[in-house]
Scaffold this active site. Sequence first.
Site, short mmCIF file in Angstrom:
data_model
loop_
_atom_site.label_atom_id
_atom_site.label_comp_id
_atom_site.label_asym_id
_atom_site.label_seq_id
_atom_site.Cartn_x
_atom_site.Cartn_y
_atom_site.Cartn_z
N SER A 18 7.51 -0.10 0.53
CA SER A 18 6.09 -0.45 0.46
C SER A 18 5.25 0.73 0.00
O SER A 18 4.24 1.08 0.64
CB SER A 18 5.58 -0.98 1.80
OG SER A 18 4.31 -1.61 1.65
N PRO A 19 5.61 1.37 -1.11
CA PRO A 19 4.88 2.56 -1.55
C PRO A 19 3.44 2.28 -1.96
O PRO A 19 2.62 3.19 -1.97
CB PRO A 19 5.71 3.05 -2.75
CG PRO A 19 6.39 1.83 -3.27
CD PRO A 19 6.70 1.02 -2.04
N LEU A 20 3.14 1.01 -2.26
CA LEU A 20 1.78 0.66 -2.65
C LEU A 20 1.05 -0.10 -1.54
O LEU A 20 0.01 -0.71 -1.78
CB LEU A 20 1.79 -0.19 -3.93
CG LEU A 20 2.46 0.44 -5.15
CD1 LEU A 20 2.33 -0.45 -6.36
CD2 LEU A 20 1.88 1.83 -5.44
N ALA A 21 1.60 -0.06 -0.33
CA ALA A 21 0.97 -0.71 0.82
C ALA A 21 0.64 -2.17 0.52
O ALA A 21 -0.50 -2.62 0.70
CB ALA A 21 -0.28 0.06 1.25
N GLY B 209 -4.70 -0.69 -7.12
CA GLY B 209 -5.90 -1.07 -7.86
C GLY B 209 -6.45 -2.41 -7.43
O GLY B 209 -6.95 -3.18 -8.25
N GLY C 216 0.16 -3.62 -2.14
CA GLY C 216 -0.81 -3.82 -3.23
C GLY C 216 -2.14 -3.14 -2.99
O GLY C 216 -2.94 -3.03 -3.93
N LEU C 217 -2.41 -2.68 -1.78
CA LEU C 217 -3.70 -2.04 -1.51
C LEU C 217 -3.91 -0.78 -2.33
O LEU C 217 -5.04 -0.40 -2.63
CB LEU C 217 -3.83 -1.72 -0.03
CG LEU C 217 -4.10 -2.89 0.93
CD1 LEU C 217 -4.03 -2.42 2.37
CD2 LEU C 217 -5.45 -3.53 0.64
N TYR D 238 17.81 -10.75 2.34
CA TYR D 238 16.81 -11.04 1.31
C TYR D 238 17.05 -12.42 0.70
O TYR D 238 18.19 -12.80 0.43
CB TYR D 238 16.82 -9.98 0.22
CG TYR D 238 16.23 -8.65 0.63
CD1 TYR D 238 15.61 -8.47 1.86
CD2 TYR D 238 16.28 -7.56 -0.23
CE1 TYR D 238 15.08 -7.25 2.23
CE2 TYR D 238 15.75 -6.32 0.14
CZ TYR D 238 15.15 -6.18 1.37
OH TYR D 238 14.62 -4.97 1.73
#
Length: 322
Positions: free
Chosen positions: A211-214, A220, A216-217, A53
């Site tokens: 990546s639980p929110l894909a 919202g 940002g998809l 990272y």
Amino acid sequence: MDYVNLGRSGLQVSPLCLGTMNFGPQTSEEDSFAIMDRAHELGLNFFDTANVYGWKTGEGVTENIIGRWFAQGGGRREKTVIATKLYGSMGDWPNEGKLSALNIRRACDASLKRMQTDYIDVYQAHHIDRNTPFEEFWEAMEVLRLQGKILYVGSSNFAGWHIAKAQESAARRNFFGLVAEQSHYNLLTRTAELEVLPACEDYGLGVIPWSPLASGLLGGVLRKLDKNRSAADHIVRELDKHRDKIEAYEKFCDELGEDPAHVALAWLLSRPAVTAPIIGPRTLEQLDGSMRALEVELDAAALARIDEIFPGHRTAPEDYAW
């Protein structure tokens, strides 16, 4: 904070894991320190990082930031369950990446030095190494554990059969084996339900979704675009592929009176074997907002509606056989 055990281990961690991938490239060191301090104030004790990272080959930018934060004292290291990863190349010379015994030894020592600590709580293989047998992998990890340099071993991006092979190899050595699998898992990417989640559940691994929110998809994105906020080109392309689902999902979240990001995290926390989704806040505001996910309760009707919008998988082989 209601802490949970990481898989079948006795190690207690917060149900949200602080991801540090943004520390350095997108979040300044000063702001990274503030986010980590705030995480402790909120009760989050589980932090995840990796030697690559920072994305400057061989420099370990993010681990160095964490190390300088630990060095401030105040119980920062003692209060933190730190998980880091190895596999990616840290140089241009042979044996500076992957999972050979040589690289495991060198990579661990380098991560310890960068993070200014004498042990790693959870040492994770960032990817399967198809050219290194598990016998070699486990022997190297056993040495590190006997030396007190690591406490637990985890995997990331393993297939279900990799997990099975790893655990059976560890069992033959009377070694504890893997305690966690860090897997790509969210409402838009549910393939882990076929083999990975059942394997983790059977072998007692805690699942740590990344990546639980894909990207940002599921956070919202349509609301943000309606407010004339910009989105990266790759997000716009993915949105075009899934627009109908995202529209239905955000409408349903409006009916629930909840932010889409919080519902996506709460849904993951309802899944079998999931221990702690990884959140990657770039700001204090994003970190504080994520805590709402721990309060969202999704009843059977809500879960069923989410499955209608984002169909999942049954455990293999039932998913593709009678």
